[in-house]
Every structure is written in C-alpha cells, then in structure tokens.
Scaffold this motif. Structure first.
Motif, PDB file in Angstrom:
ATOM      1  N   UNK A  31     -35.469 -12.823  10.105  1.00  0.00           N
ATOM      2  CA  UNK A  31     -35.828 -13.832   9.093  1.00  0.00           C
ATOM      3  C   UNK A  31     -36.948 -13.313   8.192  1.00  0.00           C
ATOM      4  N   UNK A  32     -37.943 -12.664   8.785  1.00  0.00           N
ATOM      5  CA  UNK A  32     -39.071 -12.152   7.998  1.00  0.00           C
ATOM      6  C   UNK A  32     -38.622 -11.044   7.055  1.00  0.00           C
ATOM      7  N   UNK A  33     -37.799 -10.132   7.571  1.00  0.00           N
ATOM      8  CA  UNK A  33     -37.305  -9.029   6.731  1.00  0.00           C
ATOM      9  C   UNK A  33     -36.414  -9.579   5.622  1.00  0.00           C
ATOM     10  N   UNK A  34     -35.574 -10.563   5.952  1.00  0.00           N
ATOM     11  CA  UNK A  34     -34.702 -11.174   4.930  1.00  0.00           C
ATOM     12  C   UNK A  34     -35.539 -11.815   3.829  1.00  0.00           C
ATOM     13  N   UNK A  35     -36.707 -12.344   4.197  1.00  0.00           N
ATOM     14  CA  UNK A  35     -37.599 -12.947   3.216  1.00  0.00           C
ATOM     15  C   UNK A  35     -38.456 -11.927   2.478  1.00  0.00           C
ATOM     16  N   UNK A  36     -38.336 -10.653   2.846  1.00  0.00           N
ATOM     17  CA  UNK A  36     -39.024  -9.596   2.121  1.00  0.00           C
ATOM     18  C   UNK A  36     -40.282  -9.069   2.802  1.00  0.00           C
ATOM     19  N   UNK A  37     -40.620  -9.633   3.973  1.00  0.00           N
ATOM     20  CA  UNK A  37     -41.793  -9.127   4.706  1.00  0.00           C
ATOM     21  C   UNK A  37     -41.314  -8.155   5.784  1.00  0.00           C
ATOM     22  N   UNK A  38     -41.505  -6.873   5.518  1.00  0.00           N
ATOM     23  CA  UNK A  38     -40.971  -5.846   6.439  1.00  0.00           C
ATOM     24  C   UNK A  38     -42.001  -5.384   7.457  1.00  0.00           C
ATOM     25  N   UNK A  39     -43.279  -5.578   7.138  1.00  0.00           N
ATOM     26  CA  UNK A  39     -44.341  -5.080   8.019  1.00  0.00           C
ATOM     27  C   UNK A  39     -44.720  -6.193   8.986  1.00  0.00           C
ATOM     28  N   UNK A  40     -44.492  -5.980  10.277  1.00  0.00           N
ATOM     29  CA  UNK A  40     -44.623  -7.038  11.275  1.00  0.00           C
ATOM     30  C   UNK A  40     -45.642  -6.627  12.336  1.00  0.00           C
ATOM     31  N   UNK A  41     -46.671  -7.451  12.501  1.00  0.00           N
ATOM     32  CA  UNK A  41     -47.708  -7.162  13.500  1.00  0.00           C
ATOM     33  C   UNK A  41     -47.504  -8.060  14.719  1.00  0.00           C
ATOM     34  N   UNK A  42     -47.117  -7.452  15.827  1.00  0.00           N
ATOM     35  CA  UNK A  42     -46.918  -8.191  17.080  1.00  0.00           C
ATOM     36  C   UNK A  42     -48.199  -8.071  17.901  1.00  0.00           C
ATOM     37  N   UNK A  43     -48.868  -9.195  18.121  1.00  0.00           N
ATOM     38  CA  UNK A  43     -50.145  -9.130  18.838  1.00  0.00           C
ATOM     39  C   UNK A  43     -49.905  -9.001  20.346  1.00  0.00           C
ATOM     40  N   UNK A  44     -50.773  -8.234  20.981  1.00  0.00           N
ATOM     41  CA  UNK A  44     -50.669  -8.059  22.442  1.00  0.00           C
ATOM     42  C   UNK A  44     -51.402  -9.205  23.145  1.00  0.00           C
ATOM     43  N   UNK A  45     -51.057 -10.413  22.747  1.00  0.00           N
ATOM     44  CA  UNK A  45     -51.743 -11.567  23.328  1.00  0.00           C
ATOM     45  C   UNK A  45     -50.877 -12.287  24.338  1.00  0.00           C
ATOM     46  N   UNK A  46     -49.637 -11.867  24.457  1.00  0.00           N
ATOM     47  CA  UNK A  46     -48.713 -12.548  25.373  1.00  0.00           C
ATOM     48  C   UNK A  46     -48.008 -11.507  26.232  1.00  0.00           C
ATOM     49  N   UNK A  47     -47.561 -11.899  27.415  1.00  0.00           N
ATOM     50  CA  UNK A  47     -46.840 -10.955  28.279  1.00  0.00           C
ATOM     51  C   UNK A  47     -45.546 -10.453  27.628  1.00  0.00           C
ATOM     52  N   UNK A  48     -45.008 -11.223  26.685  1.00  0.00           N
ATOM     53  CA  UNK A  48     -43.732 -10.846  26.052  1.00  0.00           C
ATOM     54  C   UNK A  48     -43.897  -9.811  24.941  1.00  0.00           C
ATOM     55  N   UNK A  49     -45.134  -9.450  24.605  1.00  0.00           N
ATOM     56  CA  UNK A  49     -45.366  -8.652  23.391  1.00  0.00           C
ATOM     57  C   UNK A  49     -44.643  -7.304  23.400  1.00  0.00           C
ATOM     58  N   UNK A  50     -44.723  -6.580  24.513  1.00  0.00           N
ATOM     59  CA  UNK A  50     -44.111  -5.240  24.515  1.00  0.00           C
ATOM     60  C   UNK A  50     -42.596  -5.317  24.364  1.00  0.00           C
ATOM     61  N   UNK A  51     -41.984  -6.294  25.025  1.00  0.00           N
ATOM     62  CA  UNK A  51     -40.533  -6.472  24.898  1.00  0.00           C
ATOM     63  C   UNK A  51     -40.188  -6.918  23.471  1.00  0.00           C
ATOM     64  N   UNK A  52     -41.041  -7.759  22.905  1.00  0.00           N
ATOM     65  CA  UNK A  52     -40.815  -8.228  21.536  1.00  0.00           C
ATOM     66  C   UNK A  52     -40.850  -7.055  20.554  1.00  0.00           C
ATOM     67  N   UNK A  53     -41.771  -6.130  20.775  1.00  0.00           N
ATOM     68  CA  UNK A  53     -41.849  -4.937  19.916  1.00  0.00           C
ATOM     69  C   UNK A  53     -40.540  -4.150  19.991  1.00  0.00           C
ATOM     70  N   UNK A  54     -40.047  -3.952  21.214  1.00  0.00           N
ATOM     71  CA  UNK A  54     -38.791  -3.201  21.389  1.00  0.00           C
ATOM     72  C   UNK A  54     -37.636  -3.913  20.683  1.00  0.00           C
ATOM     73  N   UNK A  55     -37.578  -5.224  20.780  1.00  0.00           N
ATOM     74  CA  UNK A  55     -36.505  -5.996  20.130  1.00  0.00           C
ATOM     75  C   UNK A  55     -36.597  -5.883  18.607  1.00  0.00           C
ATOM     76  N   UNK A  56     -37.809  -6.030  18.092  1.00  0.00           N
ATOM     77  CA  UNK A  56     -37.977  -6.036  16.635  1.00  0.00           C
ATOM     78  C   UNK A  56     -37.696  -4.670  16.023  1.00  0.00           C
ATOM     79  N   UNK A  57     -37.959  -3.614  16.798  1.00  0.00           N
ATOM     80  CA  UNK A  57     -37.702  -2.262  16.291  1.00  0.00           C
ATOM     81  C   UNK A  57     -36.216  -2.030  16.004  1.00  0.00           C
ATOM     82  N   UNK A  58     -35.361  -2.871  16.576  1.00  0.00           N
ATOM     83  CA  UNK A  58     -33.910  -2.727  16.350  1.00  0.00           C
ATOM     84  C   UNK A  58     -33.466  -3.337  15.020  1.00  0.00           C
ATOM     85  N   UNK A  59     -34.360  -4.062  14.374  1.00  0.00           N
ATOM     86  CA  UNK A  59     -33.974  -4.764  13.147  1.00  0.00           C
ATOM     87  C   UNK A  59     -34.108  -3.812  11.949  1.00  0.00           C
TER      88      UNK A  59
END
Ligand SMILES: O=C(O)C(=O)C[C@H](O)[C@H](O)COP(=O)(O)O
Length: 203
Positions: A31-59
């Motif tokens: 959704x963010x990339x479709x809206x034109x925001x390609x640079x995404x900062x995933x904060x390491x504030x949640x246990x899900x952050x590392x998995x979220x990074x791996x998922x987002x890298x596929x986009x």
C-alpha cells in the motif's frame, strides 16, 4: 548499496512503522509503495519486526530499513537481514561503527551541536533530527544547520501532514519521518491514500 543521501531524496516522507503482526507487513508495504512511499522504516520495537523486514523486502520497489536500532548487536542483526538503511534515535560510536564498516546507509538521530559533531568525527553528514518538534522544532534546526552547512537532515518526531511542508521547504531537510501515514486501524486503501498525499508534500 544505496547511499543515505539518495535514500533520503527518494520520497518526501519516511513512514516510521511499528508492526505487531508480521502477516500485515507485506500488504502494508504494498500500500505504501503504491502510494509512492518506497522508503520504509521498520522499528525494532516489536517482536515481529525482523519477520516484518523479511516480508517487506519481497515487495517490488520497497527500500526497507530498520529503525530504533540502539546497540551494536541490533545493528549487526539487521545488517545480516539485508536492510538497505538503518535509523537510530541517537548517535553513539558503538552503534555507528558496525554500520559504517558494513557500508550500510545510516541515519542516526541528533538533537544538539555535540551530536552532529560526533557524527562528523565519524565521517557522517546526514542525520535524523530527533525528536524534532520537542527539540525546538524548525527554529532549532535552522539554528543548528547554519554552522553545519554541509549537513542534511530528516526531522522526525511530532511531524504531521500539516507541519511537514514547512520542514520540507527548508533546504537542508531532504525528507521527514513520521508515523501519521499509518494510523492504527487504517485500511490499506486509507494507507495508500495517506501515502499518496505524503508523497505530494514536497513542492
Ligand atoms: O524509534 C525510532 O527510532 C524513531 O524513529 C522514533 C520515531 O521517529 C518517532 O516515534 C516517530 O514519531 P511520530 O511521527 O511523532 O510518531
């Protein structure tokens, strides 16, 4: 590897993301990339952050970085995960060293002249200004940027869709960071619309 200046100039706003459920990461990045925001900062504030990074890298088109990196162990972990940039709320030599040595784009937080000088000592010229509004706002950054004319900034902390244009109009500001693009409970269509509006803020 892309340098931090290029990443900061890619889009006007870097969404600061706090992801509780990694299953939401990929649709959010899309959704963010479709809206034109390609640079995404995933904060390491949640246990899900590392998995979220791996998922987002596929986009396709997403430039995925890690935020809230506060120590050298976290820095090494996200470098190994292949992030394209790293954001920290503050600047210590200990967190900076492994990032600089790995050649990964780094955006450390600064709020004072001493912080910026520590960064210059490390060969850095591009900084987050954090927390932007409570550290004196645009007036404070203008005062700081005068002696540090060679530096460029990404103010973050307390910035809104309404205040972002004033920050972005100041030449040393290459982009701003903020969480307003992804309000809690927003649908992906709403996120895409907010991203599109954010992307259009740089005049
Ligand atoms: O943890 C970090 O490394 C951060 O980047 C902190 C964030 O910049 C702010 O929490 C975002 O600020 P708001 O836009 O006011 O929500």
């Amino acid at each position: 590897m892309t340098d931090i200046a290029t990443i900061m100039q890619t889009s006007a706003v870097i969404p600061v993301l706090v992801i509780d459920d990694a299953a939401t990461a990929k649709p959010l990045a899309e959704a963010l990339v479709a809206g034109g925001l390609r640079v995404l900062e995933v904060t390491l504030r949640t246990p899900a952050a590392m998995e979220a990074i791996a998922e987002m890298k596929q986009v396709p088109g997403a430039i995925v970085g890690a935020g809230t990196v506060v120590n050298d162990a976290q820095a090494r972990e996200v470098i190994d995960a292949g992030v394209e940039f790293i954001v920290s709320p503050g600047l210590t030599e200990r967190v900076a060293r492994p990032i600089i040595d790995a050649g990964v784009a780094f955006l450390p937080g600064t709020a004072t002249a001493g912080d910026i000088m520590r960064g210059l000592d490390l060969g850095l010229t591009h900084f987050k200004f954090f927390p932007a509004e409570t550290s004196g706002g645009l007036k404070a950054l203008k005062a700081l940027a005068a002696p540090f004319y060679q530096c460029r900034f990404c103010p973050t902390g307390g910035i809104t869709e309404a205040s972002a244009p004033d920050w972005l109009a100041f030449k040393p500001v290459l982009c701003v960071g903020g969480s307003w693009v992804t309000p809690t409970g927003a649908s992906m269509a709403e996120v895409e619309a907010k991203a599109r509006a954010a992307n259009a803020l740089r005049g």
